[in-house]
Design an enzyme around this catalytic site. Structure first.
Site, PDB file in Angstrom:
ATOM      1  N   GLU A   8       0.796  -1.229   0.000  1.00  0.00           N
ATOM      2  CA  GLU A   8       0.000   0.000   0.000  1.00  0.00           C
ATOM      3  C   GLU A   8       0.827   1.276   0.000  1.00  0.00           C
ATOM      4  O   GLU A   8       0.432   2.267  -0.605  1.00  0.00           O
ATOM      5  CB  GLU A   8      -0.958   0.000   1.197  1.00  0.00           C
ATOM      6  N   ASP A  95      -2.587  -4.677   3.489  1.00  0.00           N
ATOM      7  CA  ASP A  95      -2.665  -4.903   4.934  1.00  0.00           C
ATOM      8  C   ASP A  95      -3.533  -6.113   5.290  1.00  0.00           C
ATOM      9  O   ASP A  95      -4.496  -6.437   4.582  1.00  0.00           O
ATOM     10  CB  ASP A  95      -3.217  -3.660   5.632  1.00  0.00           C
ATOM     11  N   ASP A  97      -6.126  -6.947   6.987  1.00  0.00           N
ATOM     12  CA  ASP A  97      -7.426  -6.717   7.599  1.00  0.00           C
ATOM     13  C   ASP A  97      -8.463  -6.592   6.492  1.00  0.00           C
ATOM     14  O   ASP A  97      -8.158  -6.808   5.317  1.00  0.00           O
ATOM     15  CB  ASP A  97      -7.406  -5.471   8.499  1.00  0.00           C
ATOM     16  N   GLU A  99      -9.983  -3.989   5.209  1.00  0.00           N
ATOM     17  CA  GLU A  99      -9.661  -2.949   4.235  1.00  0.00           C
ATOM     18  C   GLU A  99      -8.582  -3.440   3.281  1.00  0.00           C
ATOM     19  O   GLU A  99      -8.658  -3.232   2.069  1.00  0.00           O
ATOM     20  CB  GLU A  99      -9.199  -1.684   4.957  1.00  0.00           C
ATOM     21  N   TYR A 317       1.724  -4.994  13.268  1.00  0.00           N
ATOM     22  CA  TYR A 317       0.595  -4.267  12.678  1.00  0.00           C
ATOM     23  C   TYR A 317      -0.233  -3.597  13.763  1.00  0.00           C
ATOM     24  O   TYR A 317      -0.548  -4.200  14.792  1.00  0.00           O
ATOM     25  CB  TYR A 317      -0.271  -5.237  11.879  1.00  0.00           C
ATOM     26  N   ARG A 319      -3.354  -2.206  13.726  1.00  0.00           N
ATOM     27  CA  ARG A 319      -4.821  -2.266  13.784  1.00  0.00           C
ATOM     28  C   ARG A 319      -5.217  -3.664  14.238  1.00  0.00           C
ATOM     29  O   ARG A 319      -5.246  -4.601  13.446  1.00  0.00           O
ATOM     30  CB  ARG A 319      -5.443  -1.935  12.422  1.00  0.00           C
ATOM     31  N   HIS A 364      -5.343 -11.163  14.827  1.00  0.00           N
ATOM     32  CA  HIS A 364      -3.995 -10.620  14.814  1.00  0.00           C
ATOM     33  C   HIS A 364      -3.346 -10.738  16.184  1.00  0.00           C
ATOM     34  O   HIS A 364      -3.992 -11.034  17.179  1.00  0.00           O
ATOM     35  CB  HIS A 364      -4.024  -9.140  14.410  1.00  0.00           C
TER      36      HIS A 364
END
Length: 669
Positions: A8, A95, A97, A99, A317, A319, A364
């Site tokens: 990203e 990423d 997740d 998103e 990570y 989040r 996670h």
């Protein structure tokens, strides 16, 4: 054989390129590359005449979204498409997740990738983790993509459906959102409670007791009648609502003189061991909370700094709502603790932690230092805010594997004639994990004074006494940290949304931060009042949490996206919007009898006995008293600016730092 890896961000691409080496080309998508149309100009010509195109969602066609290449991303897409054509293999390393999964899906569609699409996922950017991720790819998770698309669709439907009603009822440039409205309701309820609160005066009398090092004892009762404390008063009237003694100033003075002239006798001693366990490693929300308290960071700033630490390989990570550590991390934390202190600083077995928040997910790891061994802050090149946040994460992670704090808590009961007093003290025997880490406190904690080793019947001198007149405290406002904690406990929002919820409320002019407390503006109160009257579900935390739970069910494959959206929109919110009134809300002002606050052309207006005047944008609602109301009505306090401001929010909901995702091809059910 050449492999294209798409991540990203450019900074992440540069670091991963170095870890993968020859045979790999790593490029960045710069976040989302496709989204729902942001304006009429974004709608492709072939859809321009469609009545649903401006919404970007064809509700009658199974909620089919219309996706377009995001503004400024056409060049990126062309470059990635060309690189993909020349590669033997493409790894989508966005990423880990929802998103990120959606971005990977959009890349697959926009780049025209054929065959089995490979997802490369990792939770830390170290050489070992990146090389392992490149070897252990997986297919795209369409259930996660469906959950993200359902969330994006919800936000668009709520924003485009509800916000126009706000423009009519309250003022232009305002928005309602699926999560922000519930958060605003919590803040508004607290402000209304403060506005309705009537303070009361009471007396607190203390004595300094003991020879050598005196301790503080608090008067509890006189002649068997308990002294009034804040909990004994009615918050709405300020009147004493319990059988307690409310002293006059003269009585307080006489009590002080009485105590100073006599000794105290110990009538009871209660000693009990106590233990304090170390807090769990950080999740997104607990990191934001603690960084707010300890470092004075806003949640958004915390996430910005954490993003840089993650992309540069210093932490995992950022989040996540899981406090769990991998076996590798558990060992690294224990090794760090023993290196800092001793073998005895860690328990015999590693500590494990589980998430407690409603709707928490355990996919996670916790936020921790990256790698198989943790670098001490002094061994990193970090400076400034990055160093401060890394230090906080390092100490919290290592401390989570250390031994408990142990000590003894003592409660001592004393009497001076007919006056009963009490004192509390703690003695720490083993500081355990607190040698490395202690949570920052937002208020006064338990008494930490040391009490003498006195037994029942012992006579101790009263060295001094004092009486302090106090006012009962109004309900406390939320801080950014405490609001994040409340949202997490209620299951409202997700780790990636907490910072953006607060940013959106601020950007819309609904809240202000005053002395590190979140205050609701008059516009915020009026918006919340209108939503509560017309869209009760949107401001209900329980309903919002149930929506999050349903999105989790979609992600897990237990619920289809279309079935959920049909229930929420077609059978629910769409009809509510049609029935919603457009009249301006009217608020009462408890401290100013007869006064009301409404809105005209987007500006809050105070009305009282036939007079009216605009309210200053910087006037905190709780500060509107009769005297202040007269100043406003007399023109002595003018509105510095229009209270509703900012750009018109059309999509609603909370924005993240990444562009919203969207997609067009076959949708996962």
């Amino acid at each position: 054989m050449s492999t294209l890896v798409i991540v990203e961000s450019p900074s992440k691409a540069k670091k991963i390129q170095a870890y993968l080496g020859a045979g790999y080309t790593v490029r960045a998508s710069l976040g989302h590359i496709r989204d729902l149309p942001a304006s009429k100009a974004d709608i492709p010509a072939r859809y321009a005449a469609e009545p649903w195109a401006r919404l970007g969602i064809h509700v009658q066609d199974s909620f089919r979204p219309l996706y377009v290449i995001s503004r400024g991303k056409a060049k990126v897409v062309r470059e990635l498409r060309e690189l993909a054509r020349g590669a033997n293999r493409v790894l989508l390393a966005t990423d880990p997740d929802r998103e990120g999964e959606a971005i990977a899906w959009h890349l697959m569609v926009a780049l025209g990738l054929k065959g089995s699409v490979e997802r490369m996922t990792f939770h830390e950017i170290t050489r070992e983790a990146i090389q392992a991720a490149a070897r252990a790819t997986r297919p795209l998770d369409y259930a996660l993509v469906g959950a993200q698309e359902a969330r994006r669709t919800l936000d668009r439907l709520v924003g485009y459906g509800v916000s126009p009603t706000l423009w009519t009822a309250v003022g232009p440039k305002l928005s309602a959102g699926r999560v922000q409205s519930a958060a605003l309701a919590a803040l508004a309820a607290r402000e209304h409670a403060r506005m309705a609160f009537v303070p009361a005066d009471y007396w607190r009398v203390t004595a300094r007791v003991g020879a050598g090092r005196p301790f503080t004892a608090v008067v509890l009762s006189v002649n068997g009648q308990r002294l009034a404390t804040p909990k004994d008063f009615d918050a709405g009237t300020g009147q004493l609502a319990a059988d307690a003694l409310l002293m006059t100033p003269e009585q307080a003075d006489r009590l002080v003189a009485f105590l100073r002239a006599r000794d105290a006798t110990v009538t009871g001693v209660e000693r009990a061991p106590y233990t304090s366990r170390p807090p769990a490693p950080f999740t997104t929300s607990t990191l934001q909370q603690e960084a707010s308290k300890a470092l004075k960071f806003s949640p958004k700033h915390s996430m910005d700094v954490a993003q840089r630490l993650y992309e540069n390989g210093f932490i995992t990570y950022m989040r996540t709502d899981s406090p769990a550590l991998s076996d590798e991390a558990l060992q690294a934390a224990r090794e760090a603790a023993t290196a800092l202190f001793s073998e005895g600083s860690v328990p015999a077995r590693p500590r494990t932690y589980a998430a407690r928040g409603a709707n928490a997910q355990e996919a996670h790891e916790a936020i921790r230092p990256a790698g198989r061994s943790f670098r001490a802050p002094d061994d990193t090149p970090l400076t400034g805010d990055e160093r401060a946040l890394y230090d906080l994460i390092y100490r919290r992670t290592v401390a989570s594997q250390m031994t408990d704090l142990t000590g003894t808590r003592t409660v001592m009961h004393l009497k001076v004639g007919a006056v009963a007093l009490g004192a509390t003290g703690r003695v720490v025997h083993d500081p355990g994990f607190t040698r490395l880490y202690q949570d920052a406190s937002e208020g006064d904690g338990d008494e930490t004074q040391a009490l003498p080793d006195a037994e029942v019947g012992a006579v101790l001198p009263v060295r001094d006494a004092a009486a302090e007149e106090r006012k009962t405290p109004a309900p406390g406002r939320f801080t950014e940290a405490s609001l994040v904690r409340a949202l997490e406990r209620a299951g409202v929002g997700r780790p990636s949304t907490y910072a953006s919820i607060l940013s959106t409320l601020d950007a819309r002019g609904y809240t202000r931060v005053v002395r590190r407390q979140l205050t609701v503006t008059w516009v915020g109160l009026l918006v919340s009042a209108y939503l509560a009257g017309s869209f009760a579900d949107l401001v209900d935390a329980g309903f919002t949490a149930s929506m999050e739970a349903d999105l989790d069910r979609i992600a897990g494959g237990a619920l289809t996206r279309e079935a959920y959206l049909t229930r929420f929109w077609s059978e629910g919110l769409a009809g509510t919007i049609g029935r919603a009134g457009r009249a301006a809300p009217v608020l009462t002002v408890p401290r100013v009898p007869g006064a009301t606050v409404t809105v005209q052309d987007g500006t809050p207006l105070l009305r009282l006995h036939g007079r009216s005047a605009p309210l200053p944008a910087d006037l905190v609602p709780d500060d509107l008293t009769p005297d202040v109301a007269e100043q406003v009505l007399n023109g002595e306090r003018k509105a510095a600016q229009r209270a509703s401001g900012g750009k018109r929010a059309r999509s609603g909901g909370a924005r993240t730092s990444r562009a919203r995702s969207s997609r067009k091809a076959a949708r996962p059910k």
